[in-house]
Write a protein that holds these residues in place. Sequence first.
Motif, mmCIF file in Angstrom:
data_model
loop_
_atom_site.group_PDB
_atom_site.id
_atom_site.type_symbol
_atom_site.label_atom_id
_atom_site.label_comp_id
_atom_site.label_asym_id
_atom_site.label_seq_id
_atom_site.Cartn_x
_atom_site.Cartn_y
_atom_site.Cartn_z
ATOM 1 N N LEU A 176 46.582 23.825 -25.807
ATOM 2 C CA LEU A 176 44.798 23.518 -25.595
ATOM 3 C C LEU A 176 44.789 22.033 -25.088
ATOM 4 O O LEU A 176 43.629 21.750 -24.641
ATOM 5 C CB LEU A 176 44.139 23.426 -26.907
ATOM 6 C CG LEU A 176 44.338 24.751 -27.745
ATOM 7 C CD1 LEU A 176 43.442 24.526 -29.310
ATOM 8 C CD2 LEU A 176 43.559 25.778 -27.005
ATOM 9 N N THR A 185 37.823 18.533 -24.649
ATOM 10 C CA THR A 185 39.191 18.826 -25.083
ATOM 11 C C THR A 185 39.252 18.439 -26.541
ATOM 12 O O THR A 185 39.841 19.294 -27.275
ATOM 13 C CB THR A 185 40.057 17.796 -24.297
ATOM 14 O OG1 THR A 185 40.057 18.005 -22.917
ATOM 15 C CG2 THR A 185 41.568 18.020 -24.700
ATOM 16 N N LYS A 230 37.722 21.749 -28.279
ATOM 17 C CA LYS A 230 38.767 22.726 -28.099
ATOM 18 C C LYS A 230 40.051 22.600 -29.141
ATOM 19 O O LYS A 230 40.163 23.546 -29.672
ATOM 20 C CB LYS A 230 39.564 22.750 -26.683
ATOM 21 C CG LYS A 230 38.418 23.195 -25.504
ATOM 22 C CD LYS A 230 39.216 23.667 -24.243
ATOM 23 C CE LYS A 230 39.825 22.511 -23.675
ATOM 24 N NZ LYS A 230 40.824 23.062 -22.410
#
Length: 420
Positions: A86, A125, A128
């Motif tokens: 990720l 980010t 996520k």
Amino acid sequence: MNTMMENQAGYDTPSPRRLLQRRLARHWKEQWGIIRTAADWTVFLYLIIPGALLGGRYYYGFWNEPLPKWTMLLPYALLPALLALLMQGGILLLLHEGDLLFLRQRKEWLRTVIRGGIEYSLAVTALKITAGFLILLPFLVRAYGLSGADTGALLALSLCCGTCVKLLAHMVRVQKQGWRRWLWMLLASWLPCGLFIRAAAAWSVHPALLLLAAAGYAVVAAAALRARLRLHGTFLGDVREDFKQRMKIAGLLLRGVIDKPRPTRHKPWIFRKSRPLLRSVTPESRLADASIKAFVRNPGHFKLYLQFTGVGAIAILIVPGMLKWAVCIVLVLLMASWLVSYWKVFSSEEFIALLPFAKERKADAGSRAVPILLLPFSLLCSAAAAIPLYGWWGLAVFIPAGAVIGIMAARVFTAFRLAR
């Protein structure tokens, strides 16, 4: 024309913060428009909502019901590795081509837009990584016995590492090209992710050490952010990377519809001198030789071969005991079937049909090409089965075992599926 008018209107904003807000709004509008071209409200209604309800039910079960038995067989390092996936991706700077003319003289405006794009990308980010962490949380707590302090420190380490990797990888992408980019990406992305997985696995029950590692990543990330804001002479690279990020969703939606254009090369990467691979000079050997080279030089076929090899090796390593050999044999049979299908497509090509080959000769050529293509896969699968089972003795076992399995599988499929 509409895009040009929107760009001109965007430069009339009274402040750089207002320009940043307009660019963000336009980016969200573009992404939503791309998604709407592939899915309407009925798709969201009939797929996403039931999928969310089903996922919520499974998530509730992971917390309140006995965990599946397969979760006990997974190594702990696999969970940090999923989080490391990720952390990959680029950074959206919200730059446009017209900025080269209109914003290069306004350093503060350009700096505000770039900083805002970086903050937006890092926030996405972080969301996520947090979402992935929450999905893995029941396994961390119930299967591996991590405490609240352990999971909190692991989340902090994941966020700091993700920020560091994003910034370092972005600086490599906008400054390097070709093989130098891949070499620098080893240091900018793969090395930090590898150290993150190692630290998360080794210090899983030592939150103080995890927080210390997180602080180290935070220091590197802060230095990378400062260097990025001071970076000059990369405007064209910035715009190019921004375009890739804006078109990422469109690329995913069109991946199965439009083939990616391949660059024209005067010489191939592999077998550049085109020397014969097989010693025999018979027509069957020459045709088998050509099919092997065509397979390896085709990026789609070769990439799929490598992907299936990697997934197959991991599958063999995960399963317990003597099941490794059963999985190895099944995977080799599947690969043999695919390679025979490739040969049938290759032998039916127009330029092959021009050659005066009878069915028997084509079948003989396929019987020589398929085992050669299958052998590396078979040997690697055999090594993944033999070495964990027999230790050092596995180094002596996997080569003859893999050769026998591969040759037998190739003979079975070529005998039944190639017309003679």
